[in-house]
Motif scaffolding. Structure first.
Motif, PDB file in Angstrom:
ATOM      1  N   ILE A   1      52.671 -56.228 -30.281  1.00 46.33           N
ATOM      2  CA  ILE A   1      53.663 -55.948 -29.236  1.00 46.33           C
ATOM      3  C   ILE A   1      53.081 -54.931 -28.268  1.00 46.33           C
ATOM      4  CG2 ILE A   1      55.660 -56.474 -30.661  1.00 46.33           C
ATOM      5  CD1 ILE A   1      55.945 -53.406 -31.068  1.00 46.33           C
ATOM      6  N   GLY A   2      53.728 -54.790 -27.131  1.00 49.06           N
ATOM      7  CA  GLY A   2      53.293 -53.841 -26.122  1.00 49.06           C
ATOM      8  C   GLY A   2      54.383 -52.840 -25.796  1.00 49.06           C
ATOM      9  N   ASP A   3      54.138 -52.060 -24.777  1.00 51.17           N
ATOM     10  CA  ASP A   3      55.097 -51.030 -24.371  1.00 51.17           C
ATOM     11  C   ASP A   3      56.478 -51.591 -24.009  1.00 51.17           C
ATOM     12  OD1 ASP A   3      53.330 -48.985 -24.852  1.00 51.17           O
ATOM     13  OD2 ASP A   3      52.573 -48.925 -22.790  1.00 51.17           O
ATOM     14  N   PRO A   4      56.571 -52.740 -23.320  1.00 52.98           N
ATOM     15  CA  PRO A   4      57.919 -53.245 -22.999  1.00 52.98           C
ATOM     16  C   PRO A   4      58.765 -53.503 -24.249  1.00 52.98           C
ATOM     17  CG  PRO A   4      56.289 -54.397 -21.683  1.00 52.98           C
ATOM     18  CD  PRO A   4      55.538 -53.550 -22.666  1.00 52.98           C
ATOM     19  N   GLU A   5      58.152 -54.046 -25.316  1.00 52.00           N
ATOM     20  CA  GLU A   5      58.898 -54.303 -26.544  1.00 52.00           C
ATOM     21  C   GLU A   5      59.303 -52.995 -27.229  1.00 52.00           C
ATOM     22  OE1 GLU A   5      56.483 -57.885 -25.638  1.00 52.00           O
ATOM     23  OE2 GLU A   5      55.954 -55.788 -25.856  1.00 52.00           O
ATOM     24  N   ARG A   6      58.398 -52.015 -27.221  1.00 55.08           N
ATOM     25  CA  ARG A   6      58.728 -50.709 -27.829  1.00 55.08           C
ATOM     26  C   ARG A   6      59.859 -50.030 -27.064  1.00 55.08           C
ATOM     27  NH1 ARG A   6      53.212 -50.420 -27.332  1.00 55.08           N
ATOM     28  NH2 ARG A   6      52.135 -50.993 -29.238  1.00 55.08           N
ATOM     29  N   GLU A   7      59.793 -50.079 -25.730  1.00 55.83           N
ATOM     30  CA  GLU A   7      60.835 -49.448 -24.914  1.00 55.83           C
ATOM     31  C   GLU A   7      62.178 -50.145 -25.108  1.00 55.83           C
ATOM     32  OE1 GLU A   7      59.184 -49.611 -20.991  1.00 55.83           O
ATOM     33  OE2 GLU A   7      57.690 -48.071 -21.444  1.00 55.83           O
ATOM     34  N   ARG A   8      62.173 -51.471 -25.220  1.00 52.98           N
ATOM     35  CA  ARG A   8      63.423 -52.198 -25.448  1.00 52.98           C
ATOM     36  C   ARG A   8      64.001 -51.822 -26.812  1.00 52.98           C
ATOM     37  NH1 ARG A   8      65.303 -57.722 -27.111  1.00 52.98           N
ATOM     38  NH2 ARG A   8      67.289 -57.903 -26.046  1.00 52.98           N
ATOM     39  N   ALA A   9      63.133 -51.690 -27.818  1.00 56.86           N
ATOM     40  CA  ALA A   9      63.613 -51.306 -29.147  1.00 56.86           C
ATOM     41  C   ALA A   9      64.264 -49.930 -29.096  1.00 56.86           C
ATOM     42  CB  ALA A   9      62.458 -51.311 -30.147  1.00 56.86           C
ATOM     43  N   MET A  10      63.647 -48.985 -28.406  1.00 56.02           N
ATOM     44  CA  MET A  10      64.221 -47.642 -28.330  1.00 56.02           C
ATOM     45  C   MET A  10      65.522 -47.640 -27.528  1.00 56.02           C
ATOM     46  SD  MET A  10      60.990 -45.031 -28.251  1.00 56.02           S
ATOM     47  CE  MET A  10      59.890 -45.917 -27.184  1.00 56.02           C
ATOM     48  N   ARG A  11      65.601 -48.466 -26.508  1.00 59.55           N
ATOM     49  CA  ARG A  11      66.841 -48.578 -25.739  1.00 59.55           C
ATOM     50  C   ARG A  11      67.963 -49.146 -26.613  1.00 59.55           C
ATOM     51  NH1 ARG A  11      65.269 -51.891 -22.121  1.00 59.55           N
ATOM     52  NH2 ARG A  11      66.381 -53.711 -22.855  1.00 59.55           N
ATOM     53  N   LEU A  12      67.638 -50.183 -27.399  1.00 62.38           N
ATOM     54  CA  LEU A  12      68.633 -50.768 -28.298  1.00 62.38           C
ATOM     55  C   LEU A  12      69.049 -49.774 -29.377  1.00 62.38           C
ATOM     56  CD1 LEU A  12      67.219 -54.384 -28.701  1.00 62.38           C
ATOM     57  CD2 LEU A  12      69.250 -53.684 -27.438  1.00 62.38           C
ATOM     58  N   LEU A  13      68.098 -48.994 -29.880  1.00 62.05           N
ATOM     59  CA  LEU A  13      68.445 -47.959 -30.863  1.00 62.05           C
ATOM     60  C   LEU A  13      69.387 -46.934 -30.239  1.00 62.05           C
ATOM     61  CD1 LEU A  13      65.005 -47.408 -32.630  1.00 62.05           C
ATOM     62  CD2 LEU A  13      67.085 -48.347 -33.661  1.00 62.05           C
ATOM     63  N   GLY A  14      69.149 -46.603 -28.967  1.00 64.95           N
ATOM     64  CA  GLY A  14      70.033 -45.674 -28.264  1.00 64.95           C
ATOM     65  C   GLY A  14      71.446 -46.225 -28.141  1.00 64.95           C
ATOM     66  N   GLU A  15      71.568 -47.537 -27.932  1.00 64.06           N
ATOM     67  CA  GLU A  15      72.892 -48.156 -27.859  1.00 64.06           C
ATOM     68  C   GLU A  15      73.598 -48.073 -29.212  1.00 64.06           C
ATOM     69  OE1 GLU A  15      72.493 -52.125 -26.291  1.00 64.06           O
ATOM     70  OE2 GLU A  15      71.524 -51.397 -24.462  1.00 64.06           O
ATOM     71  N   HIS A  16      72.840 -48.306 -30.290  1.00 61.66           N
ATOM     72  CA  HIS A  16      73.427 -48.196 -31.625  1.00 61.66           C
ATOM     73  C   HIS A  16      73.815 -46.748 -31.929  1.00 61.66           C
ATOM     74  CE1 HIS A  16      72.877 -52.332 -32.825  1.00 61.66           C
ATOM     75  NE2 HIS A  16      71.607 -52.299 -32.475  1.00 61.66           N
ATOM     76  N   PHE A  17      73.001 -45.813 -31.480  1.00 63.35           N
ATOM     77  CA  PHE A  17      73.323 -44.398 -31.680  1.00 63.35           C
ATOM     78  C   PHE A  17      74.597 -44.026 -30.922  1.00 63.35           C
ATOM     79  CE2 PHE A  17      72.799 -39.977 -30.127  1.00 63.35           C
ATOM     80  CZ  PHE A  17      72.958 -39.321 -31.345  1.00 63.35           C
ATOM     81  N   SER A  18      74.709 -44.467 -29.690  1.00 60.05           N
ATOM     82  CA  SER A  18      75.891 -44.132 -28.891  1.00 60.05           C
ATOM     83  C   SER A  18      77.145 -44.834 -29.412  1.00 60.05           C
ATOM     84  CB  SER A  18      75.675 -44.451 -27.414  1.00 60.05           C
ATOM     85  OG  SER A  18      75.541 -45.835 -27.224  1.00 60.05           O
ATOM     86  N   ALA A  19      76.969 -45.956 -30.127  1.00 62.23           N
ATOM     87  CA  ALA A  19      78.108 -46.651 -30.730  1.00 62.23           C
ATOM     88  C   ALA A  19      78.492 -46.047 -32.078  1.00 62.23           C
ATOM     89  CB  ALA A  19      77.794 -48.135 -30.899  1.00 62.23           C
ATOM     90  N   GLY A  20      77.720 -45.056 -32.546  1.00 65.16           N
ATOM     91  CA  GLY A  20      78.041 -44.387 -33.802  1.00 65.16           C
ATOM     92  C   GLY A  20      77.496 -45.065 -35.039  1.00 65.16           C
ATOM     93  N   ARG A  21      76.597 -46.027 -34.862  1.00 65.31           N
ATOM     94  CA  ARG A  21      76.034 -46.726 -36.014  1.00 65.31           C
ATOM     95  C   ARG A  21      74.883 -45.955 -36.654  1.00 65.31           C
ATOM     96  NH1 ARG A  21      76.167 -51.104 -32.175  1.00 65.31           N
ATOM     97  NH2 ARG A  21      78.165 -52.165 -32.407  1.00 65.31           N
ATOM     98  N   LEU A  22      74.282 -45.057 -35.900  1.00 66.39           N
ATOM     99  CA  LEU A  22      73.162 -44.257 -36.403  1.00 66.39           C
ATOM    100  C   LEU A  22      73.478 -42.779 -36.251  1.00 66.39           C
ATOM    101  CD1 LEU A  22      70.132 -46.142 -34.787  1.00 66.39           C
ATOM    102  CD2 LEU A  22      70.870 -46.256 -37.163  1.00 66.39           C
ATOM    103  N   GLU A  23      73.042 -41.996 -37.225  1.00 67.14           N
ATOM    104  CA  GLU A  23      73.130 -40.538 -37.102  1.00 67.14           C
ATOM    105  C   GLU A  23      71.920 -40.058 -36.319  1.00 67.14           C
ATOM    106  OE1 GLU A  23      73.415 -38.913 -40.996  1.00 67.14           O
ATOM    107  OE2 GLU A  23      75.288 -39.949 -41.442  1.00 67.14           O
ATOM    108  N   LEU A  24      71.964 -38.828 -35.889  1.00 65.18           N
ATOM    109  CA  LEU A  24      70.892 -38.274 -35.057  1.00 65.18           C
ATOM    110  C   LEU A  24      69.544 -38.333 -35.769  1.00 65.18           C
ATOM    111  CD1 LEU A  24      69.985 -36.930 -32.469  1.00 65.18           C
ATOM    112  CD2 LEU A  24      70.605 -34.724 -33.459  1.00 65.18           C
ATOM    113  N   ALA A  25      69.516 -37.957 -37.042  1.00 63.18           N
ATOM    114  CA  ALA A  25      68.252 -37.959 -37.791  1.00 63.18           C
ATOM    115  C   ALA A  25      67.706 -39.384 -37.929  1.00 63.18           C
ATOM    116  CB  ALA A  25      68.451 -37.328 -39.159  1.00 63.18           C
ATOM    117  N   GLU A  26      68.604 -40.362 -38.201  1.00 66.51           N
ATOM    118  CA  GLU A  26      68.172 -41.761 -38.309  1.00 66.51           C
ATOM    119  C   GLU A  26      67.643 -42.269 -36.981  1.00 66.51           C
ATOM    120  OE1 GLU A  26      70.880 -44.245 -41.315  1.00 66.51           O
ATOM    121  OE2 GLU A  26      72.023 -43.215 -39.725  1.00 66.51           O
ATOM    122  N   TYR A  27      68.361 -41.957 -35.920  1.00 69.16           N
ATOM    123  CA  TYR A  27      67.951 -42.385 -34.581  1.00 69.16           C
ATOM    124  C   TYR A  27      66.577 -41.817 -34.232  1.00 69.16           C
ATOM    125  CZ  TYR A  27      67.742 -42.420 -29.485  1.00 69.16           C
ATOM    126  OH  TYR A  27      67.328 -42.577 -28.194  1.00 69.16           O
TER     127      TYR A  27
END
Length: 126
Positions: free
Chosen positions: A12-38
């Protein structure tokens, strides 16, 4: 190499890594992840080299994956098909070219040059 990877795992390249981190941020903001997990998952996503390394980060989360894999694609990127306008323009240009050759004979052959240029630039722009 990683022994946890399966089959033909693509890099994978940077676009895939950035998309993964963006999606993780959405899960964090939805309350599915705690700060340490995120934080931990973002670190793992930024260090990932293969799609399976990103998939593991989303195994327990709903929603889209950062690297969509489909058996039909086999990891090969697909090109979008021609637009309806491009197909209509090409068919029209070919029909006009045939009509010119049949009706105008010698001059029709000369007029085919701009028609061929239209077809060439239309399909090249895709």
């Amino acid at each position: 190499m990683d022994s946890g990877r399966s089959g033909k795992d693509l890099r994978i390249g940077d676009p895939e890594r950035e998309r993964a981190m963006r999606l993780l941020g959405e899960h964090f903001s939805a309350g599915r992840l705690e700060l340490a997990e995120y934080d931990e998952r973002c670190r793992q996503a930024s260090a990932a080299r293969f799609g399976s390394e990103l998939d593991v980060l989303f195994d327990d989360l709903p929603g889209p994956r950062p690297v969509e894999t489909s058996p039909a694609r086999n990891g090969v990127p697909t090109r979008p098909g021609p637009s309806a306008g491009a197909v209509a323009l090409t068919v029209g240009a070919i029909a006009a070219g045939i009509a010119l050759v049949l009706v105008a004979r010698q001059i029709g052959v000369l007029l085919l040059i701009p028609i061929v240029a239209i077809i060439w630039f239309t399909w090249r722009r895709r």
